[in-house]
Design a protein around this motif. Structure first.
Motif, PDB file in Angstrom:
ATOM      1  N   GLU A  48      33.529  38.963  46.879  1.00  0.00           N
ATOM      2  CA  GLU A  48      33.294  38.273  45.605  1.00  0.00           C
ATOM      3  C   GLU A  48      34.627  37.950  44.931  1.00  0.00           C
ATOM      4  N   TYR A  79      29.091  54.041  40.316  1.00  0.00           N
ATOM      5  CA  TYR A  79      27.956  53.716  41.188  1.00  0.00           C
ATOM      6  C   TYR A  79      27.974  54.614  42.429  1.00  0.00           C
ATOM      7  N   THR A  93      22.889  45.617  42.697  1.00  0.00           N
ATOM      8  CA  THR A  93      22.368  44.283  42.361  1.00  0.00           C
ATOM      9  C   THR A  93      23.527  43.292  42.335  1.00  0.00           C
ATOM     10  N   ARG A  94      23.171  42.025  42.363  1.00  0.00           N
ATOM     11  CA  ARG A  94      24.174  40.954  42.274  1.00  0.00           C
ATOM     12  C   ARG A  94      25.032  41.122  41.007  1.00  0.00           C
ATOM     13  N   THR A  95      24.378  41.447  39.901  1.00  0.00           N
ATOM     14  CA  THR A  95      25.088  41.626  38.624  1.00  0.00           C
ATOM     15  C   THR A  95      26.093  42.774  38.713  1.00  0.00           C
ATOM     16  N   GLU A  96      25.674  43.870  39.354  1.00  0.00           N
ATOM     17  CA  GLU A  96      26.573  45.026  39.496  1.00  0.00           C
ATOM     18  C   GLU A  96      27.771  44.683  40.378  1.00  0.00           C
ATOM     19  N   ASP A 132      28.070  47.223  50.029  1.00  0.00           N
ATOM     20  CA  ASP A 132      28.313  46.876  48.619  1.00  0.00           C
ATOM     21  C   ASP A 132      29.809  46.733  48.358  1.00  0.00           C
ATOM     22  N   THR A 165      34.942  42.010  38.715  1.00  0.00           N
ATOM     23  CA  THR A 165      35.768  41.802  37.515  1.00  0.00           C
ATOM     24  C   THR A 165      36.609  43.050  37.236  1.00  0.00           C
ATOM     25  N   ARG A 174      36.385  34.245  44.151  1.00  0.00           N
ATOM     26  CA  ARG A 174      36.874  33.850  42.825  1.00  0.00           C
ATOM     27  C   ARG A 174      38.307  33.336  42.898  1.00  0.00           C
ATOM     28  N   GLU A 208      29.083  41.736  40.703  1.00  0.00           N
ATOM     29  CA  GLU A 208      29.951  40.864  39.896  1.00  0.00           C
ATOM     30  C   GLU A 208      30.735  41.646  38.852  1.00  0.00           C
ATOM     31  N   GLN A 209      30.092  42.643  38.250  1.00  0.00           N
ATOM     32  CA  GLN A 209      30.793  43.478  37.265  1.00  0.00           C
ATOM     33  C   GLN A 209      31.937  44.250  37.930  1.00  0.00           C
TER      34      GLN A 209
END
Length: 263
Positions: free
Chosen positions: A47, A33, A5-8, A40, A14, A51, A10-11
């Motif tokens: 990503e 994962y 997912t997008r959230t994963e 992915d 980071t 940033r 982004e995590q």
């Protein structure tokens, strides 16, 4: 296709970038994962890149990794991987590299290509690359995988920007047509002692093949290599560990040398 997912994504961005910026080891991302795909992994890399740009950093080039058939066989992978080079990765010729900012760095001797025309995959081949090349120039890449004990797989490497951390460029630039890059010899010395040697053919048989592969891999994401791009084509020598206090010199046949010190 991607499974995360997008959230994963982004995590993980980071997780990987914090390790790079604060110089600490992490465990490979596929442990968390196992279902993640190569797409992915590249999403994580892009990503982090986004940033860095949002914070005002410039992307100053690209690098190819795992470009020797031996390294690919060792890693059990079918194709190399790429990463981007941010402005603060650049170290001047003869400059100092701070060990405190890194984890367990190694150095590789490379040939960099600078383009004068864009290259967009699919279907880019060596001839296209040779036509689009402005000049070649020696480069030394400092790689620093963020993974503990160098335990990683290709997806983890990609997410970690293919172990990119610092690079030094120097020596003399040359036109591609004036140099046989396949037989171009390189000698790496640490503290005056020869630690590695190699020739350009170690990079996929011809370093231009590495640039073609980069164009084709970027093409899969709808991206291209713009004109004026600096591209490190991959290690001609094996990656050699460096320690604090080491002085390195890499000599390139007819193209001068590059030096730096790890402090």
């Amino acid at each position: 296709m991607g499974n995360l997912t997008r959230t994963e994504i982004e995590q993980l961005a980071t997780y990987c970038e914090d390790a790079e910026l604060q110089a600490y080891e992490i465990t490979k991302v596929t442990d968390q994962y196992p279902q993640m795909t190569y797409e992915d992994a590249f999403d994580v890399q892009w990503e982090v890149r986004k940033r860095k740009e949002a914070r005002g950093h410039k992307i100053v080039g690209m690098k190819m990794g795992l470009t020797s058939w031996a390294k690919m066989a060792q890693m059990g992978v079918e194709q190399p991987c790429y990463g981007y080079l941010a402005d603060y990765f650049s170290v001047p010729e003869g400059g100092e590299i701070k060990m405190d900012e890194l984890i367990h760095p190694k150095i590789e001797a490379e040939i960099a290509f600078v383009t004068k025309a864009p290259l967009k995959g699919p279907g880019v081949h060596i001839g296209d690359v040779m036509r689009a090349t402005d000049f070649i120039i020696p480069a030394v890449e400092v790689i620093d995988s963020r993974y503990k004990d160098f335990k990683f797989d290709l997806k983890s490497v990609i997410a970690d920007n293919s172990s990119s951390t610092r690079f030094i460029t120097g020596g003399r630039m040359a036109r591609l047509e004036d140099v046989d890059v396949t037989t171009l010899g390189v000698v790496m010395e640490i503290n005056g002692e020869v630690v590695a040697t190699g020739a350009g053919a170690a990079v996929l048989g011809h370093p231009a093949a590495s640039v073609a592969m980069l164009a084709n891999m970027l093409g899969e994401r709808g991206e291209e290599i713009p004109a004026g791009t600096f591209i490190m084509t991959g290690g001609i020598t094996a990656a050699v560990t460096v320690n604090r206090g080491d002085s390195i010199t890499v000599r390139y046949q007819n193209l001068g040398s590059i030096s730096a010190k790890f402090i």
